[in-house]
Design an enzyme around this catalytic site. Structure first.
Site, PDB file in Angstrom:
ATOM      1  N   VAL A 179     -33.728  40.753  -8.047  1.00  0.00           N
ATOM      2  CA  VAL A 179     -32.978  39.732  -7.318  1.00  0.00           C
ATOM      3  C   VAL A 179     -31.531  40.188  -7.215  1.00  0.00           C
ATOM      4  O   VAL A 179     -30.849  40.339  -8.228  1.00  0.00           O
ATOM      5  CB  VAL A 179     -33.075  38.357  -8.005  1.00  0.00           C
ATOM      6  CG1 VAL A 179     -32.184  37.330  -7.303  1.00  0.00           C
ATOM      7  CG2 VAL A 179     -34.519  37.871  -8.013  1.00  0.00           C
ATOM      8  N   GLU A 192     -31.665  43.882 -38.998  1.00  0.00           N
ATOM      9  CA  GLU A 192     -33.063  44.318 -38.938  1.00  0.00           C
ATOM     10  C   GLU A 192     -33.170  45.800 -38.616  1.00  0.00           C
ATOM     11  O   GLU A 192     -33.999  46.510 -39.199  1.00  0.00           O
ATOM     12  CB  GLU A 192     -33.800  43.469 -37.902  1.00  0.00           C
ATOM     13  CG  GLU A 192     -33.994  42.027 -38.352  1.00  0.00           C
ATOM     14  CD  GLU A 192     -34.539  41.112 -37.277  1.00  0.00           C
ATOM     15  OE1 GLU A 192     -34.993  39.996 -37.617  1.00  0.00           O
ATOM     16  OE2 GLU A 192     -34.513  41.506 -36.105  1.00  0.00           O
ATOM     17  N   GLY A 230     -37.140  35.808 -13.676  1.00  0.00           N
ATOM     18  CA  GLY A 230     -37.162  36.244 -15.067  1.00  0.00           C
ATOM     19  C   GLY A 230     -38.438  35.827 -15.763  1.00  0.00           C
ATOM     20  O   GLY A 230     -38.787  34.637 -15.786  1.00  0.00           O
ATOM     21  N   GLY A 284     -39.119  36.237 -19.052  1.00  0.00           N
ATOM     22  CA  GLY A 284     -38.951  36.176 -20.499  1.00  0.00           C
ATOM     23  C   GLY A 284     -39.513  34.876 -21.054  1.00  0.00           C
ATOM     24  O   GLY A 284     -40.334  34.199 -20.425  1.00  0.00           O
ATOM     25  N   PHE A 285     -39.023  34.483 -22.247  1.00  0.00           N
ATOM     26  CA  PHE A 285     -39.556  33.285 -22.894  1.00  0.00           C
ATOM     27  C   PHE A 285     -39.333  32.042 -22.051  1.00  0.00           C
ATOM     28  O   PHE A 285     -40.237  31.233 -21.867  1.00  0.00           O
ATOM     29  CB  PHE A 285     -38.905  33.106 -24.265  1.00  0.00           C
ATOM     30  CG  PHE A 285     -39.346  34.107 -25.292  1.00  0.00           C
ATOM     31  CD1 PHE A 285     -40.582  33.996 -25.902  1.00  0.00           C
ATOM     32  CD2 PHE A 285     -38.530  35.173 -25.629  1.00  0.00           C
ATOM     33  CE1 PHE A 285     -40.999  34.921 -26.849  1.00  0.00           C
ATOM     34  CE2 PHE A 285     -38.936  36.106 -26.572  1.00  0.00           C
ATOM     35  CZ  PHE A 285     -40.172  35.981 -27.181  1.00  0.00           C
ATOM     36  N   GLY A 286     -38.110  31.865 -21.511  1.00  0.00           N
ATOM     37  CA  GLY A 286     -37.813  30.674 -20.743  1.00  0.00           C
ATOM     38  C   GLY A 286     -38.566  30.622 -19.434  1.00  0.00           C
ATOM     39  O   GLY A 286     -39.220  29.621 -19.106  1.00  0.00           O
ATOM     40  N   ASP A 332     -30.718  32.933 -22.433  1.00  0.00           N
ATOM     41  CA  ASP A 332     -29.495  33.623 -22.815  1.00  0.00           C
ATOM     42  C   ASP A 332     -28.418  33.581 -21.739  1.00  0.00           C
ATOM     43  O   ASP A 332     -27.244  33.799 -22.034  1.00  0.00           O
ATOM     44  CB  ASP A 332     -29.797  35.090 -23.144  1.00  0.00           C
ATOM     45  CG  ASP A 332     -30.503  35.249 -24.480  1.00  0.00           C
ATOM     46  OD1 ASP A 332     -30.501  34.277 -25.261  1.00  0.00           O
ATOM     47  OD2 ASP A 332     -31.061  36.329 -24.745  1.00  0.00           O
TER      48      ASP A 332
END
Length: 451
Positions: A82, A173, A14, A16-18, A303
């Site tokens: 994966v 939003e 992944g 993403g941010f992490g 998440d």
């Protein structure tokens, strides 16, 4: 330069941010890092709704993962899916290949949660990736194009009705951006209809929107939405979502050509296949050091993880939390290599924000609560700061400045047929339609789900 095979192999799933921050935190460490992602880009998800509502282009909020890690000599990037994780054997399956690891960091995010009604996804797309954002953008713009040519008032009202389901930050939003787009942007572009007469409805099953915020800020957000013309519906359950719109449990139907789902997330299929304990929405229950119970060399962050930190705080599914977790896990791995004991993760709450529209937002930073222009400026600054890459920061700042001055959005493009098959079917015409030119037929077919 080849990386020595004797060095521990850290596999990150992944980008993403992490995952990306975990990889960057291992720069210069005596490890081999392999980051695997099914896309080739890191996506700044907090601004994804602005792609869906034609404020920004996809390239403004995405950057190739390889370019981010290009100068990190101990990092390798693989494009692939994966499909299996063997925790006992310490290996993963990437498409048809096997990859062994010494440490594993799972940061695959979350999936859309339709609460047992996955068939609704066809009529109410959610917003988790660029493909979904572009589908929503095309559906919205095609609805206006079809309404421009529609002569039946009832059919036109349906085409100009936009329903956002879910009163969290994403839903708020989205609803505000839809209303702003119709009232201030598209109103000048059409001749046979008044886009400002379009209806934008925000449906929340709970007693109030933005329940993660204090009640005062929630009420302020609702007032700011109302100033844009957004109708907020609270405390009502719905029975079904179909091609014609939404039907509530009391039987009332809400005809709408565009329905957007922003009502929640759940764990991914990969998380459920790990064979470890999950919470009620399918997230992995991890130890205070973010590791999987019984597997200290495998971690889950972001998440996909349900984490209670050392202070007893349930860590929220926000990008700052994922960033902190990624960096913490990297420190845990380095600590293992140096013989130091691991600590326990402690979440540092840097505040939460939600924007409603131009000069409209709410924010909570510690005990400080803000709304309106001040919160909006704070939201702008924080989101530009967290974007990766100078080019992206400059492009987003310039786009926002241009929109603020001119009330124009430059990303209002219908680029192909990719979203047409996902569009809701048009309501039956009251009278036989007038003869149409080929271009008019194309627009109508798009809104009715044709190809």
């Amino acid at each position: 330069m080849a990386i020595p095979a004797k060095e521990p192999h850290v596999v990150i799933v992944g980008g993403g941010f992490g995952g990306l921050n975990a990889a960057k935190a291992l720069r210069g460490a005596p490890v081999r890092v392999t980051l695997v992602d099914r896309t080739n880009h890191h996506l700044f998800q907090p601004l994804l709704y602005q792609v869906a509502t034609a404020s920004l282009s996809p390239a403004d909020i995405a950057v190739p993962i390889r370019s981010v890690l290009s100068r990190q000599r101990n990092a390798r990037v693989l494009l692939g899916e994966v499909t299996r994780v063997d925790l006992a054997g310490q290996r993963i399956t990437v498409d048809d290949d096997t990859l062994e690891y010494d440490y594993l960091i799972l940061a695959v995010g979350a999936a859309n949660n339709y609460f047992g009604h996955d068939e609704w996804a066809r009529f109410a797309p959610a917003l988790k990736n660029l493909d979904e954002a572009l589908t929503i953008r095309e559906r919205m713009l095609l609805a206006f194009e079809a309404a421009e040519r529609e002569e039946d008032p009832a059919a036109r009202r349906r085409l100009l009705t936009f329903v956002v389901i879910g009163g969290g930050a994403t839903g708020v939003e989205m609803a505000g951006a839809f209303a702003e787009l119709a009232r201030y942007i598209l109103a000048r572009d059409f001749r046979a209809l008044d886009p400002s007469l379009s209806r934008v409805l925000l449906v929340e099953i709970g007693p109030r929107i933005l329940q993660a915020f204090p009640e005062r800020l929630s009420a302020s957000a609702e007032e700011q939405l109302a100033s844009l013309g957004v109708e907020v519906i609270k405390g009502r359950r719905f029975r079904t979502i179909d091609a014609q719109g939404v039907e509530f449990e009391d039987g009332e139907r809400l005809p709408a050509a565009t329905v957007i789902w922003a009502a929640g997330v759940r764990g991914t299929p990969l998380a459920s296949a790990l064979g470890v304990e999950l919470d009620r929405i399918g997230r992995v229950k991890v130890a205070p050091d973010c590791s999987l119970p019984g597997h200290p060399n495998a971690f889950a962050i972001g998440d996909m993880a349900m984490l209670r930190d050392r202070n007893g705080v349930d860590v929220p599914g926000l990008s700052p939390a994922a960033i902190q977790e990624g960096r913490f896990v990297a420190r845990c791995i380095l600590g293992d290599l140096e013989g130091r004991a691991r600590g326990q993760f402690a979440y540092r709450d840097k505040g939460t924000m939600a924007t409603i529209g131009r000069s409209r937002a709410i924010a909570k930073v510690g005990r400080l609560q803000m709304s309106g222009m001040l919160a909006w400026l704070a939201w702008l600054g924080v989101h530009v700061l967290f974007l990766i890459g100078f080019k992206n920061r400059f492009a987003v700042m310039f786009a926002w400045m241009w929109q603020y001055i001119t009330f124009k959005r430059g990303a209002r493009l219908i680029t192909g047929h990719t979203a047409r098959s996902a569009l809701p079917a048009a309501a039956p015409a009251v009278a036989p339609p007038a003869p149409r030119s080929s271009s008019r037929a194309a627009v109508a077919d798009a809104v009715s789900g044709g190809v």
